[in-house]
Design a protein around this motif. Structure first.
Motif, PDB file in Angstrom:
ATOM      1  N   ASP A   1       0.856  -1.186   0.000  1.00  0.00           N
ATOM      2  CA  ASP A   1       0.000   0.000   0.000  1.00  0.00           C
ATOM      3  C   ASP A   1       0.890   1.234   0.000  1.00  0.00           C
ATOM      4  N   PRO A   2       1.304   1.703  -1.172  1.00  0.00           N
ATOM      5  CA  PRO A   2       2.248   2.825  -1.235  1.00  0.00           C
ATOM      6  C   PRO A   2       1.724   4.101  -0.585  1.00  0.00           C
ATOM      7  N   TRP A   3       0.409   4.270  -0.512  1.00  0.00           N
ATOM      8  CA  TRP A   3      -0.129   5.502   0.076  1.00  0.00           C
ATOM      9  C   TRP A   3       0.045   5.546   1.589  1.00  0.00           C
ATOM     10  N   GLN A   4       0.523   4.444   2.182  1.00  0.00           N
ATOM     11  CA  GLN A   4       0.879   4.497   3.597  1.00  0.00           C
ATOM     12  C   GLN A   4       2.039   5.456   3.844  1.00  0.00           C
ATOM     13  N   LEU A   5       2.701   5.884   2.765  1.00  0.00           N
ATOM     14  CA  LEU A   5       3.754   6.885   2.905  1.00  0.00           C
ATOM     15  C   LEU A   5       3.206   8.172   3.519  1.00  0.00           C
ATOM     16  N   LEU A   6       1.895   8.407   3.382  1.00  0.00           N
ATOM     17  CA  LEU A   6       1.289   9.597   3.977  1.00  0.00           C
ATOM     18  C   LEU A   6       1.331   9.562   5.500  1.00  0.00           C
ATOM     19  N   ARG A   7       1.649   8.414   6.077  1.00  0.00           N
ATOM     20  CA  ARG A   7       1.803   8.340   7.531  1.00  0.00           C
ATOM     21  C   ARG A   7       3.039   9.095   7.997  1.00  0.00           C
ATOM     22  N   VAL A   8       3.979   9.323   7.099  1.00  0.00           N
ATOM     23  CA  VAL A   8       5.222   9.982   7.462  1.00  0.00           C
ATOM     24  C   VAL A   8       4.981  11.490   7.541  1.00  0.00           C
ATOM     25  N   PRO A   9       5.328  12.138   8.639  1.00  0.00           N
ATOM     26  CA  PRO A   9       5.116  13.579   8.743  1.00  0.00           C
ATOM     27  C   PRO A   9       5.811  14.332   7.630  1.00  0.00           C
ATOM     28  N   GLY A  10       5.087  15.254   7.001  1.00  0.00           N
ATOM     29  CA  GLY A  10       5.648  16.083   5.950  1.00  0.00           C
ATOM     30  C   GLY A  10       5.358  15.613   4.544  1.00  0.00           C
ATOM     31  N   VAL A  11       4.898  14.375   4.355  1.00  0.00           N
ATOM     32  CA  VAL A  11       4.606  13.859   3.012  1.00  0.00           C
ATOM     33  C   VAL A  11       3.196  14.292   2.612  1.00  0.00           C
ATOM     34  N   ARG A  12       3.067  14.760   1.375  1.00  0.00           N
ATOM     35  CA  ARG A  12       1.792  15.257   0.867  1.00  0.00           C
ATOM     36  C   ARG A  12       1.186  14.257  -0.115  1.00  0.00           C
ATOM     37  N   PRO A  13      -0.129  14.352  -0.366  1.00  0.00           N
ATOM     38  CA  PRO A  13      -0.780  13.383  -1.260  1.00  0.00           C
ATOM     39  C   PRO A  13      -0.158  13.301  -2.641  1.00  0.00           C
ATOM     40  N   GLU A  14       0.220  14.435  -3.218  1.00  0.00           N
ATOM     41  CA  GLU A  14       0.797  14.373  -4.561  1.00  0.00           C
ATOM     42  C   GLU A  14       2.129  13.634  -4.569  1.00  0.00           C
TER      43      GLU A  14
END
Length: 787
Positions: free
Chosen positions: A252-265
């Motif tokens: 699930d690559p969108w789990q990267l949004l769990r990292v502070p500072g990462v934006r949806p784009e």
């Protein structure tokens, strides 16, 4: 040119105003898109636009993860039966009368309605006070369990949970409502023996939370490299996602949004690189992750929940094709919780009659919240209700010596405390003398009393007041960590009869919940402070919600803040920016044409004018500006002040011995200090007289230069002199609470570097605090004596 205030993204009508996190480390600044990043090292977040500005975390306030607090775990059989009964009732309602089958979210709402009715029936059956010695139950016990998980390193250390020095003994949980039910008050448990006093054990330093293993970090870095993301994010992603983070990101690559500072784009680009043609905006994983991300951004802006229409509108803005389905998916996966709260505020529409055989339907609002904040808010409401309902019958005899020893406003406060478990006290900085007098009198009477402040400076100023004689004073963080204050009894409750919090407006909902749940039955809690100040950096508006709920006595101090600065700030508090007589030049306005001149005049004031005219040393002056970025933000001002006051090569992350710094180990916590030295261990600091060693890998995230601060970093502390910088492009960052807070940081002198022209009086007169969406006032309303 623009000042980079503690900012939020501009949002359209009906959408939540939430701060954009700063772009991921290693990503270019322009990747931030339309939203300006709020990268305050203190992690403070405030609402922007026409209201206050946000000092969002830039990763500089600890490795705060999006991981929600652990759930309720295994429930008691009775609780499970009640939850099943509610679910069956909702299912029956969906199937009856030939109606179409309800969606999963609608069925959940129906189940909550049934659960609420059951709770109300149980509450109606309880007409007596909560018995002394009641133990934690339901979400309160869950919150404590979650804190223990953080202490043990089972979860990454959440920034606002300060790990206690020793875990409190287990409390037996009692049956309670289902996790998603809105239940502000629990039924009274069976009485148990009165707690016996025990000697307070010496605090034991808490072990540092265990970080991710090197193998996990390496696995994450490999996946990040495959997706074209900066490998520097590996450590943060491993902390946010835990063991197995590499496999989770690949699935699930969108789990990267769990990292502070990462934006949806940025997460979208990462997902495209990993998934190829399978990647698309309609992906259920994307909708679910963006839903959680939006709720996290709302928390940075101070909200503990979002109204469902606002959340779905924001999802549509982020390119989610079916926002309703995305919300339902997040709810089904347990990523968020849904609540129905009755609308009983003034001006709310009246209840509409339904069918003849049914009761009138009350208007409600549907709220979506992350579990950690929903749990904390309900636990706080439960704990406050317990204190409100549990004063002992012999209170008058116990508190009579305290009342007799005081006079004026302090005596009025003591009388309220004698008869009530919770009391609110409002007033400016001078009013702190009244709770200080109460603290001293209570300790003289043999009561176990403690006052805790938001900052070390606030603690020291309170301890300097004669009534306290320097005893019984600490900080909120120190008390929660076990480094200050008393020990705990056999049930894990603090051995206290009275707890005073003079800086209650700065309490976020999680810290407040931990404090309240740590108090024993029968203890008194005094929450005091200035309601005109900026609200807490973390989510919630605890003090404002309590004032609005009118669930307990409210004592307003009549002690005015002295001098021209006090007169000026008092006028700002009621929306008036008045000229004040300052024969000793206590207040000086310095007009400037542009940001460059603002920086030049600020350095001149700090280095020359203020020390020469008032005898205030350089370290006794603070510079306050609306934001970190821009030509007159904290970064530019600190660079200019360092060059003038402590020039050096900055060999350790830009720092040299003697630099003034702002150390922010957690969101909402900023400790001013100085650099002592640097070595292989890290950067050695002195903060409030205590040595601190910041590991090398944390310096960039946790430490900033600190000659210039934002208002949220400075709240809770005062300096002999303050220089407030208002560049011409700071108009959107200004509000009445911001100006009130900034102008009140100087005790003897205030210089205003004024380039905002008419924006300053307009902000004071027209721009109040931006509302925050919270549930605490609604949860407390059944306890209000005015209802």
């Amino acid at each position: 040119m623009s000042t980079e205030p503690e900012t939020t993204e501009e949002t359209g009508p009906g959408t939540p105003e939430m701060p954009e996190a700063q772009g991921a480390p290693g990503a270019p600044d322009e990747a931030a898109g339309g939203g300006r990043a709020a990268d305050g090292g203190d992690g403070a977040a405030e609402v922007s636009g026409a209201g206050e500005t946000s000092e969002g975390a830039d990763g500089g306030a600890g490795e705060e993860t999006a991981e929600s607090t652990e759930g309720a775990g295994s429930a008691e059989a009775a609780e499970a039966a009640e939850a099943a009964e509610a679910a069956e009732a909702a299912e029956a309602a969906a199937d009856g009368a030939g109606k179409p089958e309800l969606s999963e979210a609608a069925a959940e709402l129906a189940a909550q309605r049934v659960e609420r009715e059951r709770i109300e029936r149980r509450k109606a059956e309880r007409d007596g006070p909560v018995e002394s010695g009641a133990k934690l139950s339901g979400k309160a016990a869950d919150l404590l369990a979650a804190v223990r998980a953080v202490e043990a390193g089972a979860k990454p250390a959440s920034a606002v949970f300060a790990a206690p020095s020793r875990p409190a003994p287990e409390r037996t949980p009692e049956p309670g409502p289902a996790a998603t039910a809105a239940a502000p008050v629990r039924p009274a448990p069976e009485p148990e023996p009165v707690r016996q006093e025990r000697p307070a054990p010496a605090p034991v330093p808490a072990p540092a939370p265990a970080g991710p293993s090197p193998r996990t970090v390496d696995a994450v870095r490999r996946v990040l490299a495959e997706g074209g993301a900066p490998e520097a994010l590996g450590q943060q992603a491993a902390v946010a996602l835990g063991e197995g983070a590499g496999e989770l990101l690949r699935a699930d690559p969108w789990q990267l949004l769990r990292v502070p500072g990462v934006r949806p784009e940025q997460a979208d680009g990462f997902a495209r690189a990993l998934l190829g043609a399978e990647c698309g905006p309609q992906d259920e994983r994307r909708g679910r992750a963006v839903t959680v991300w939006l709720l996290e951004q709302a928390a940075l802006a101070g909200h503990t929940a979002l109204e469902a229409p606002a959340l779905t509108a924001a999802l549509a803005q982020r390119g989610v094709p079916d926002p309703d389905e995305a919300v339902q998916s997040a709810l089904a996966e347990g990523e968020a919780l849904v609540f129905e709260d009755a609308l009983e505020e003034p001006g709310a529409p009246a209840a509409q009659p339904a069918d003849d055989e049914e009761e009138a339907e009350r208007p409600v609002r549907v709220l979506i919240a992350l579990e950690r904040y929903a749990m904390a808010e309900e636990s706080l409401a439960d704990g406050l209700a317990r204190l409100i309902n549990s004063p002992s019958q012999d209170a008058e005899e116990t508190w009579a010596p305290v009342v007799a020893a005081l006079s004026g406003g302090a005596a009025e406060l003591a009388r309220a405390v004698a008869g009530h478990g919770l009391v609110l006290h409002t007033g400016g900085d001078a009013s702190r003398a009244e709770p200080a007098a109460l603290l001293g009198a209570a300790r003289d009477a043999g009561l176990r009393a403690l006052a805790v402040c938001h900052t070390a400076d606030g603690r020291d100023r309170l301890a300097a007041l004669p009534p306290t004689r320097g005893a019984g004073v600490g900080t909120v963080a120190g008390l929660l960590a076990g480094a200050e204050g008393p020990g705990r009894d056999g049930d894990g409750a603090l051995e206290l009869d009275l707890l005073i919090v003079p800086d209650a407006p700065q309490l976020d909902v999680e810290s407040a919940a931990m404090l309240v749940e740590s108090l024993p039955d029968g203890a008194r809690l005094v929450l005091g402070g200035d309601p005109a100040l900026l609200w807490s950096a973390g989510p919630g508006r605890v003090f404002a919600d309590l004032l609005a709920a009118r669930a307990c006595p409210q004592i307003a101090s009549r002690l005015p803040d002295p001098g021209p600065i006090g007169e000026l700030v008092s006028g700002i508090g009621i929306g008036e920016l008045n000229q004040v007589q300052a024969p000793g030049k206590e207040v000086v306005i310095v007009p400037v044409r542009d940001a460059g001149e603002a920086v030049h005049r600020t350095v001149q004031l700090v280095a020359d004018s203020v020390p020469r005219a008032f005898g205030v040393p350089v370290e006794g002056t603070v510079v306050i500006t609306p934001g970190h970025g821009g030509a007159a933000g904290t970064r530019a001002l600190n660079a200019a002040l360092k060059e003038r006051l402590n020039p050096g090569p900055g060999r350790f992350g830009g720092f040299d011995p003697g630099d003034r710094i702002a150390y922010s180990p957690a969101p909402g916590r900023t400790l001013p200090g100085t650099v002592v030295k640097a070595d292989a261990e890290g950067l050695h600091l002195s903060c409030a007289g205590a040595p601190v060693v910041v590991p090398r890998e944390r310096v960039e995230a946790w430490v900033r230069h600190g000659w210039a601060l934002t208002a949220h970093q400075a709240v809770g502390a005062r300096w002999p002199a303050a220089v407030v910088v208002l560049p011409g492009d700071a108009a959107q960052a200004l509000s009445r609470p911001w100006v009130y807070t900034a102008f009140g940081r100087g005790e003897r002198h205030l210089s205003v570097v004024q380039g905002a022209e008419g924006a300053l009086p307009r902000a004071v007169a027209e721009i109040p605090a931006k509302p925050r969406t919270t549930r605490l006032a609604t949860l407390l309303r059944p306890q209000s004596p005015t209802d």
